[in-house]
Design a protein around this motif. Structure first.
Motif: not given
Length: 246
Positions: A120-145
């Motif tokens: 789950l991405v819910l807390t402020e730390s979760h959102y900040v950590e996802r800003l690097s966009f290197d998680a598998p789902l981030d890479i997938k979303f970039r590719s799909d988009a």
């Protein structure tokens, strides 16, 4: 969360505090988000009968997109596919991405799923950590988009991760000097503001506005028109923030 923390209901508005900050504090005070997740699982559960009577859920399923990406945590979208008899596969991890079967709608839980609270991405730390966009789902979303037409529904663009990712996607296409070939991105909004329309246009997102009496009615009309005019041979993806109006 405020109730569990013993804080007044007006605390967030009075102090300009986001729910992400409150969730961060909640996790620090309780040691985990398990109590909150258990509460959300109970409160946000919808019966198959309710889903079967939901025009919006029916239309989303009938549009038969190959990819549906959502930031909601519950399983109501998956239950809709089961209720209306459409095959799907749920993706919440790199393992799911690697083993997803062909020929089924792929429901990507971009901010995690109740079945695995650690995602789950819910807390402020979760959102900040996802800003690097290197998680598998981030890479997938970039590719799909990057390669597909994308339609956002039920989404206000208030999510910092998604706004940042769209800006990154736009700037990547600009650097290629081939941005005229970029697949279109669309965002449906019931009553968009002039600011939203122009800012999103800068990022290559076309805002489509509704004409119904409410956001739910506008969205249902839009999806109905889309269903009538769709090309059965065309691909495409849809990003559902939520499908709450039942």
């Amino acid at each position: 969360m405020l109730m569990d923390l013993g804080l007044p209901s007006s605390f967030a508005a009075a102090n300009g505090t986001t729910y992400q900050k409150i969730a961060e504090y909640y996790r620090l005070k309780h040691g985990s988000l398990s109590q909150l997740v258990d509460w959300m699982k109970r409160e946000w559960q919808i019966s198959p009968a309710q889903l079967k009577n939901s025009e919006l859920h029916r239309l989303i399923v009938e549009l038969d997109f190959p990819l549906v990406c959502t930031t909601i945590y519950d399983s109501n979208l998956e239950m809709s596919y089961e209720t209306f008899g459409r095959p799907f596969t749920r993706t919440t991890s790199a393992k799911d991405m690697a083993t997803a079967p062909a020929g089924k709608t792929q429901i990507v839980k971009y901010h995690g799923d109740f079945s695995d609270p650690d995602t789950l991405v819910l807390t402020e730390s979760h959102y900040v950590e996802r800003l690097s966009f290197d998680a598998p789902l981030d890479i997938k979303f970039r590719s799909d988009a990057f390669a597909s037409t994308l339609q956002f529904i039920g989404y206000s663009m208030s999510d910092l991760n998604i706004r940042f990712l769209l800006h990154h996607l736009w700037s990547t296409w600009r650097r290629t000097e081939l941005d005229r070939h970029r697949p279109p991105l669309f965002l449906f909004m019931h009553e968009p503001t002039e600011v939203q329309v122009h800012v999103l246009k800068r990022w290559g997102v076309t805002v489509l506005n509704g004409d119904g009496e409410s956001s739910g009615a506008s969205l249902a009309q839009f999806l109905e028109r889309l269903l009538e005019r769709r090309n059965p041979d065309a691909g495409g993806s849809i990003f559902c923030r939520s499908a709450e109006p039942l």
